[in-house]
Motif scaffolding. Structure first.
Motif, PDB file in Angstrom:
ATOM      1  N   ALA A   2      -7.751  77.228 -59.834  1.00 13.14           N
ATOM      2  CA  ALA A   2      -7.673  77.158 -61.203  1.00 13.14           C
ATOM      3  C   ALA A   2      -6.314  77.545 -61.912  1.00 13.14           C
ATOM      4  O   ALA A   2      -5.242  77.817 -61.156  1.00 13.14           O
ATOM      5  N   PRO A   3      -5.948  76.812 -63.206  1.00 11.40           N
ATOM      6  CA  PRO A   3      -4.774  77.087 -63.487  1.00 11.40           C
ATOM      7  C   PRO A   3      -4.295  78.828 -63.543  1.00 11.40           C
ATOM      8  O   PRO A   3      -4.914  79.612 -63.941  1.00 11.40           O
ATOM      9  N   VAL A   4      -2.888  78.805 -63.433  1.00 14.82           N
ATOM     10  CA  VAL A   4      -2.370  80.338 -63.822  1.00 14.82           C
ATOM     11  C   VAL A   4      -1.439  80.521 -64.917  1.00 14.82           C
ATOM     12  O   VAL A   4      -1.052  79.669 -65.221  1.00 14.82           O
ATOM     13  N   ALA A   5      -2.210  81.486 -65.713  1.00 15.45           N
ATOM     14  CA  ALA A   5      -1.688  81.664 -66.955  1.00 15.45           C
ATOM     15  C   ALA A   5      -0.113  82.439 -66.841  1.00 15.45           C
ATOM     16  O   ALA A   5      -0.077  83.468 -66.033  1.00 15.45           O
ATOM     17  N   VAL A   6       0.839  82.119 -67.775  1.00 14.16           N
ATOM     18  CA  VAL A   6       2.047  82.698 -67.918  1.00 14.16           C
ATOM     19  C   VAL A   6       2.360  82.874 -69.325  1.00 14.16           C
ATOM     20  O   VAL A   6       2.283  81.900 -70.167  1.00 14.16           O
ATOM     21  N   ASP A   7       2.726  84.111 -69.542  1.00 16.00           N
ATOM     22  CA  ASP A   7       3.031  84.499 -71.116  1.00 16.00           C
ATOM     23  C   ASP A   7       4.290  83.999 -71.601  1.00 16.00           C
ATOM     24  O   ASP A   7       5.209  83.509 -70.707  1.00 16.00           O
ATOM     25  N   ALA A   8       4.070  83.685 -72.641  1.00 16.31           N
ATOM     26  CA  ALA A   8       5.433  83.141 -73.520  1.00 16.31           C
ATOM     27  C   ALA A   8       6.784  83.815 -73.068  1.00 16.31           C
ATOM     28  O   ALA A   8       6.475  85.227 -73.255  1.00 16.31           O
ATOM     29  N   GLY A   9       7.966  83.274 -73.173  1.00 15.99           N
ATOM     30  CA  GLY A   9       8.993  84.003 -73.021  1.00 15.99           C
ATOM     31  C   GLY A   9      10.073  83.248 -72.049  1.00 15.99           C
ATOM     32  O   GLY A   9       9.790  82.405 -71.487  1.00 15.99           O
ATOM     33  N   PHE A  10      11.328  83.703 -72.335  1.00  8.48           N
ATOM     34  CA  PHE A  10      12.346  82.780 -71.717  1.00  8.48           C
ATOM     35  C   PHE A  10      12.038  83.126 -70.123  1.00  8.48           C
ATOM     36  O   PHE A  10      12.226  84.083 -69.712  1.00  8.48           O
ATOM     37  N   THR A  11      12.006  82.060 -69.464  1.00 10.15           N
ATOM     38  CA  THR A  11      11.896  82.046 -67.992  1.00 10.15           C
ATOM     39  C   THR A  11      12.857  80.960 -67.283  1.00 10.15           C
ATOM     40  O   THR A  11      13.148  79.856 -67.777  1.00 10.15           O
ATOM     41  N   VAL A  12      13.172  81.471 -66.037  1.00  2.16           N
ATOM     42  CA  VAL A  12      14.012  80.681 -65.286  1.00  2.16           C
ATOM     43  C   VAL A  12      13.013  80.203 -64.205  1.00  2.16           C
ATOM     44  O   VAL A  12      12.437  81.129 -63.398  1.00  2.16           O
ATOM     45  N   ALA A  13      12.584  78.953 -63.900  1.00  2.00           N
ATOM     46  CA  ALA A  13      11.737  78.555 -63.201  1.00  2.00           C
ATOM     47  C   ALA A  13      11.990  77.720 -62.125  1.00  2.00           C
ATOM     48  O   ALA A  13      12.636  76.740 -62.343  1.00  2.00           O
ATOM     49  N   LEU A  14      11.790  78.069 -60.807  1.00  2.00           N
ATOM     50  CA  LEU A  14      12.527  77.307 -59.760  1.00  2.00           C
ATOM     51  C   LEU A  14      11.289  77.026 -58.731  1.00  2.00           C
ATOM     52  O   LEU A  14      10.518  77.856 -58.316  1.00  2.00           O
ATOM     53  N   VAL A  15      11.068  75.753 -58.422  1.00  2.00           N
ATOM     54  CA  VAL A  15       9.964  75.305 -57.619  1.00  2.00           C
ATOM     55  C   VAL A  15      10.657  75.144 -56.240  1.00  2.00           C
ATOM     56  O   VAL A  15      11.363  74.530 -55.724  1.00  2.00           O
ATOM     57  N   LEU A  16       9.749  76.364 -55.577  1.00  2.00           N
ATOM     58  CA  LEU A  16       9.994  76.507 -53.874  1.00  2.00           C
ATOM     59  C   LEU A  16       9.394  75.314 -53.129  1.00  2.00           C
ATOM     60  O   LEU A  16       9.930  75.185 -52.107  1.00  2.00           O
ATOM     61  N   ALA A  17       8.368  75.080 -53.680  1.00  2.00           N
ATOM     62  CA  ALA A  17       7.529  73.935 -52.615  1.00  2.00           C
ATOM     63  C   ALA A  17       6.450  73.220 -53.546  1.00  2.00           C
ATOM     64  O   ALA A  17       5.944  73.828 -54.382  1.00  2.00           O
ATOM     65  N   GLY A  18       6.096  72.279 -52.922  1.00  2.00           N
ATOM     66  CA  GLY A  18       4.869  71.591 -53.431  1.00  2.00           C
ATOM     67  C   GLY A  18       5.090  70.954 -54.802  1.00  2.00           C
ATOM     68  O   GLY A  18       6.247  70.631 -55.332  1.00  2.00           O
ATOM     69  N   THR A  19       3.739  70.410 -55.461  1.00  2.00           N
ATOM     70  CA  THR A  19       4.032  69.745 -56.772  1.00  2.00           C
ATOM     71  C   THR A  19       3.013  70.382 -57.655  1.00  2.00           C
ATOM     72  O   THR A  19       1.878  70.998 -57.332  1.00  2.00           O
ATOM     73  N   GLY A  20       3.024  70.077 -58.990  1.00  2.00           N
ATOM     74  CA  GLY A  20       2.092  70.711 -59.883  1.00  2.00           C
ATOM     75  C   GLY A  20       2.460  70.229 -61.205  1.00  2.00           C
ATOM     76  O   GLY A  20       3.409  69.609 -61.564  1.00  2.00           O
ATOM     77  N   THR A  21       2.033  70.823 -62.239  1.00  2.00           N
ATOM     78  CA  THR A  21       2.178  70.814 -63.669  1.00  2.00           C
ATOM     79  C   THR A  21       2.236  71.938 -64.343  1.00  2.00           C
ATOM     80  O   THR A  21       1.455  73.173 -64.239  1.00  2.00           O
ATOM     81  N   ALA A  22       3.128  72.173 -65.248  1.00  2.00           N
ATOM     82  CA  ALA A  22       3.288  73.290 -66.146  1.00  2.00           C
ATOM     83  C   ALA A  22       2.848  72.669 -67.520  1.00  2.00           C
ATOM     84  O   ALA A  22       3.507  71.703 -68.118  1.00  2.00           O
ATOM     85  N   ARG A  23       2.016  73.387 -68.415  1.00  2.00           N
ATOM     86  CA  ARG A  23       1.382  72.936 -69.665  1.00  2.00           C
ATOM     87  C   ARG A  23       1.530  73.936 -70.583  1.00  2.00           C
ATOM     88  O   ARG A  23       0.866  75.238 -70.525  1.00  2.00           O
TER      89      ARG A  23
END
Length: 356
Positions: free
Chosen positions: A280-301
């Motif tokens: 299932a989708p994982v929810a992330v709260d709003a806020g400045f974020t540094v996001a680094l993809v360690l592995a795999g593929t996906g979508t952020a919405r």
């Protein structure tokens, strides 16, 4: 407003390393001394113009985008220092091709009184890989109380053996998170690859510079050792203190919510989390974020959508809103501390009791 993707930002430094960063970020190093990448950085190296600051593929500085629209980037509080593009956190990749020197970072009280800055440099390491054959350990705090005169002598004579013999050597493995309170002597051993979260400064007091390309004159923040040595703790770090500063995580775990990667005492300073959807989708709260993809593929919405792929790095603005992550992806998130930026106005708002 959607996240912006950032190209590699490898930094030439005074120690060796960088191959693990190049592999993760799908790039190459220019020389043997590129052991760090500063991720979505809006603060640069102390005393140097531009070094460390992150740029978009267009050449624009991320800092300039934040300065131009702080509300949309960091939220309605506009950051602690909107004129400086402050986002409350600095995240790095650090690949130790050699043992780092023994060094110390000042706390906020010292930085306010001596460096005209509201931030000190408490930091934390999250281990992405560790080669036991190289060293595979970190060094954190003294294993017995040390005398200031003895430490001054060891520093002046560059007596590495004396310093290391009095430090806690901690073997580490992939998935270990360790908080390093300001004032604590520390080093990272050869063969250790970490994601480092820290307060957004470049304040380091080198007790040991001879194993690097740095010099004595570059080792005391321009203040002289007599003025900076009071920032260095001389007290033993007890085993229970080390335990309280450590959290072990299964980096291959999948979860329906973000997984905190650092012990709770880090929360007032910064946060690191792993997002690895279990379906299932994982929810992330709003806020400045540094996001680094360690592995795999996906979508952020969020207010829009971006596709995620291994090695990708994104600066996620507050205006992306609450967002979700889907797919077979492992995403590392770095964020400011709980209560930021209000904690900067409270000298006791971000402390680590065990730093003493």
């Amino acid at each position: 407003m959607i996240p912006v993707e950032l190209p590699p930002n490898l930094i030439t430094h005074f120690y060796r390393g960088g191959a693990n960063i190049a592999a993760l970020r799908r790039t190459s190093t220019d020389n043997a001394f590129q052991p760090e990448e500063w991720l979505a950085a809006t603060v640069g190296r102390m005393g140097e113009t531009g070094t460390g600051l992150s740029r978009l593929a267009t050449g624009e500085l991320l800092r300039d985008l934040v300065i131009a629209d702080p509300g949309r980037w960091v939220g309605p509080d506009h950051g602690a220092r909107p004129d400086a593009g402050d986002v409350g956190v600095l995240v790095k990749l650090l690949d130790a091709g050699q043992r780092l020197p023994v060094h110390v970072h000042p706390d906020r009280a010292f930085a306010r009184s001596h460096l005209d800055c509201p931030y000190g440099k408490t930091e934390a390491w999250f281990v992405l890989d560790a080669d036991a054959a190289a060293d595979g350990a970190v060094y954190l705090g003294w294993n017995s109380d040390v005398d200031r005169a003895d430490l001054d002598r060891a520093r002046d004579e560059q007596d590495s053996d004396w310093m290391l013999a009095r430090m806690n050597r901690i073997p580490v493995s992939r998935g270990d998170g360790i908080l390093v309170p300001a004032g604590t002597a520390h080093a990272i051993g050869a063969g250790v690859f970490v994601a480092e979260a820290q307060e957004p400064t470049d304040f380091s007091i080198l007790l040991e510079w001879s194993i690097t390309t740095a010099t004595r004159d570059e080792s005391h923040l321009g203040l002289g050792f007599d003025r900076v040595m009071p920032a260095v703790s001389l007290q033993r770090m007890e085993p229970d203190e080390i335990a309280a500063l450590t959290l072990i995580t299964d980096l291959d775990a999948r979860s329906a919510e973000p997984i905190s990667l650092l012990p709770a005492p880090a929360d007032p300073f910064f946060r690191l989390a792993l997002v690895a959807p279990a379906g299932a989708p994982v929810a992330v709260d709003a806020g400045f974020t540094v996001a680094l993809v360690l592995a795999g593929t996906g979508t952020a919405r969020g207010t829009g959508a971006i596709e995620l792929a291994a090695g990708g790095l994104y600066a996620v603005p507050h205006a992306f809103g609450d967002w979700t992550v889907t797919g077979e992806v492992s995403l590392l998130l770095g964020r400011p501390g709980v209560g930021w930026p209000r904690t900067l106005g409270d000298p006791g708002g971000a402390t680590v009791a065990s730093s003493r």
